[in-house]
Design a protein around this motif. Sequence first.
Motif, PDB file in Angstrom:
ATOM      1  N   UNK A 212       0.859  -1.181   0.000  1.00 24.44           N
ATOM      2  CA  UNK A 212       0.000   0.000   0.000  1.00 24.44           C
ATOM      3  C   UNK A 212       0.898   1.235   0.000  1.00 24.44           C
ATOM      4  N   UNK A 213       0.738   2.079  -0.991  1.00 26.54           N
ATOM      5  CA  UNK A 213       1.540   3.302  -1.122  1.00 26.54           C
ATOM      6  C   UNK A 213       3.037   2.992  -1.075  1.00 26.54           C
ATOM      7  N   UNK A 214       3.419   1.880  -1.710  1.00 26.81           N
ATOM      8  CA  UNK A 214       4.821   1.512  -1.809  1.00 26.81           C
ATOM      9  C   UNK A 214       5.402   0.822  -0.583  1.00 26.81           C
ATOM     10  N   UNK A 215       4.586   0.569   0.445  1.00 35.23           N
ATOM     11  CA  UNK A 215       5.066  -0.079   1.670  1.00 35.23           C
ATOM     12  C   UNK A 215       4.415  -1.451   1.824  1.00 35.23           C
ATOM     13  N   UNK A 216       5.194  -2.477   2.273  1.00 31.71           N
ATOM     14  CA  UNK A 216       4.650  -3.822   2.453  1.00 31.71           C
ATOM     15  C   UNK A 216       4.086  -4.001   3.869  1.00 31.71           C
ATOM     16  N   UNK A 217       2.937  -4.659   3.950  1.00 35.03           N
ATOM     17  CA  UNK A 217       2.304  -4.837   5.259  1.00 35.03           C
ATOM     18  C   UNK A 217       1.958  -6.298   5.518  1.00 35.03           C
ATOM     19  N   UNK A 218       2.129  -6.678   6.806  1.00 36.32           N
ATOM     20  CA  UNK A 218       1.758  -7.990   7.306  1.00 36.32           C
ATOM     21  C   UNK A 218       0.637  -7.832   8.341  1.00 36.32           C
ATOM     22  N   UNK A 219       0.246  -8.959   8.885  1.00 36.14           N
ATOM     23  CA  UNK A 219      -0.835  -9.007   9.871  1.00 36.14           C
ATOM     24  C   UNK A 219      -0.648  -7.966  10.983  1.00 36.14           C
ATOM     25  N   UNK A 220      -1.728  -7.265  11.291  1.00 35.94           N
ATOM     26  CA  UNK A 220      -1.661  -6.230  12.318  1.00 35.94           C
ATOM     27  C   UNK A 220      -1.408  -6.762  13.709  1.00 35.94           C
ATOM     28  N   UNK A 221      -1.598  -8.084  13.905  1.00 32.15           N
ATOM     29  CA  UNK A 221      -1.406  -8.656  15.231  1.00 32.15           C
ATOM     30  C   UNK A 221       0.000  -8.510  15.766  1.00 32.15           C
ATOM     31  N   UNK A 222       0.998  -8.366  14.891  1.00 37.76           N
ATOM     32  CA  UNK A 222       2.370  -8.213  15.347  1.00 37.76           C
ATOM     33  C   UNK A 222       2.596  -6.862  16.023  1.00 37.76           C
ATOM     34  N   UNK A 223       1.791  -5.862  15.671  1.00 40.63           N
ATOM     35  CA  UNK A 223       1.993  -4.513  16.213  1.00 40.63           C
ATOM     36  C   UNK A 223       0.848  -4.029  17.082  1.00 40.63           C
ATOM     37  N   UNK A 224      -0.340  -4.611  16.930  1.00 43.52           N
ATOM     38  CA  UNK A 224      -1.501  -4.168  17.720  1.00 43.52           C
ATOM     39  C   UNK A 224      -2.619  -5.181  17.542  1.00 43.52           C
ATOM     40  N   UNK A 225      -3.003  -5.857  18.613  1.00 39.07           N
ATOM     41  CA  UNK A 225      -4.027  -6.902  18.485  1.00 39.07           C
ATOM     42  C   UNK A 225      -5.042  -6.863  19.622  1.00 39.07           C
ATOM     43  N   UNK A 226      -5.982  -5.923  19.588  1.00 37.65           N
ATOM     44  CA  UNK A 226      -6.133  -4.814  18.635  1.00 37.65           C
ATOM     45  C   UNK A 226      -5.512  -3.543  19.208  1.00 37.65           C
ATOM     46  N   UNK A 227      -5.543  -2.472  18.424  1.00 40.04           N
ATOM     47  CA  UNK A 227      -5.071  -1.170  18.906  1.00 40.04           C
ATOM     48  C   UNK A 227      -6.183  -0.514  19.725  1.00 40.04           C
ATOM     49  N   UNK A 228      -5.850  -0.121  20.946  1.00 38.31           N
ATOM     50  CA  UNK A 228      -6.828   0.521  21.828  1.00 38.31           C
ATOM     51  C   UNK A 228      -6.656   2.038  21.816  1.00 38.31           C
ATOM     52  N   UNK A 229      -5.442   2.506  21.550  1.00 40.94           N
ATOM     53  CA  UNK A 229      -5.149   3.934  21.690  1.00 40.94           C
ATOM     54  C   UNK A 229      -6.025   4.835  20.817  1.00 40.94           C
ATOM     55  N   UNK A 230      -6.397   4.455  19.563  1.00 39.41           N
ATOM     56  CA  UNK A 230      -7.258   5.376  18.806  1.00 39.41           C
ATOM     57  C   UNK A 230      -8.651   5.518  19.409  1.00 39.41           C
TER      58      UNK A 230
END
Length: 366
Positions: A212-230
């Motif tokens: 996406x927009x030139x950047x590769x992405x993997x499963x969000x679980x590695x960085x936030x599972x789930x993200x609560x801060x937003x």
Amino acid sequence: MAAEGRQPCRAVAIRWPNADGSEFIVLFGNWNKRSINLALQGGGAHGAFTWGVLDALLEDGRLHFDGVSGTSAGAMNAVILAQGLMHGGRDGARAALKTYWTAVGRSLPFEVARSSKDGQDVSLAPAFKIMLQWSHYFSPHQLNPFDLNPLRDILCAQVDFERLRTHSPVKLFIAATNANSGKVRMFRTPEISVEAILASACLPMVSRPVEIEGEPYWDGGYAANPAVFPLVYECKTSDILLVLLTPLKHKATPHTAQQIKDRVLELAFNSTFLREMRMFAHAREYSSPSLFHLGPLERRLAKLNFHVIDADELMSELKTETKMATNIRFFEMLRDMGRERTLAWLEANHGQVSKRSTVDIGELFY
């Protein structure tokens, strides 16, 4: 009839005595439905439990959704929920979730998992187990050279992403992990696309990175599972309902090589979420007890109410491999368990929403 997202006016009568002994009655109406934010954890096929949770909340109808943060299977549930609400209100959302999970259960031309009639005894088909073993030796580019992904077709058939970006009835927060930096990428409502949802659920051993927009992405679980801060910083509602699919504590320590691999992967997917929740518990504990000394962040933290719906006992008994079990009977069993847990939670805790937490996050996470 009340408009979608609202409940009928509940009047409160205050009686004032008059000099002649009669009463002067003042009626105050409350049009605001109690609101919650949803934090939906990922877990592959186990996300069908969240389907049941959402189905029960929608059927009950007493809670309005403000923001929804989802990762992996939680991202799928979040975007289908938003699409259903946008298209047909609560009934539309229930129908959309059923259509999605039924489509996933029937998406592959070969048998992935076998289950008993009640869906409780489930195991992966031997041929599919062999394919998963190959993933340890071959890359997704080699195993899937045409980059086939049935989830893409299901999402594109069900979700009007262009309209959702401008007319979503809930704030969406979808987490993915940048494969080159490890940083979390949060896709908000105006950025929602089929690529963002697929990125949030991209297992690196099974699927190619989603670019996406030139950047590769993997499963969000590695960085936030789930993200609560937003949900804390970008939503007005102060109540956050965590729908958890990963047990917070297991009954047994893993001993076999496969059990250890499974536990290591599970801990990796859950570590950032646990750290984030410990941070919130720690921050609330050290906030000033006096409202006169609170800054904007401390005021927000002081107002937060946390709630949890989980399936610790059920998930502890399921093999990790069942997260890949694409089987409609298994999905329906998990859905029914999610509904049961949610209806019990509503019965016990609905009256506390918007007033206080129904779980002690300090005891649970810190």
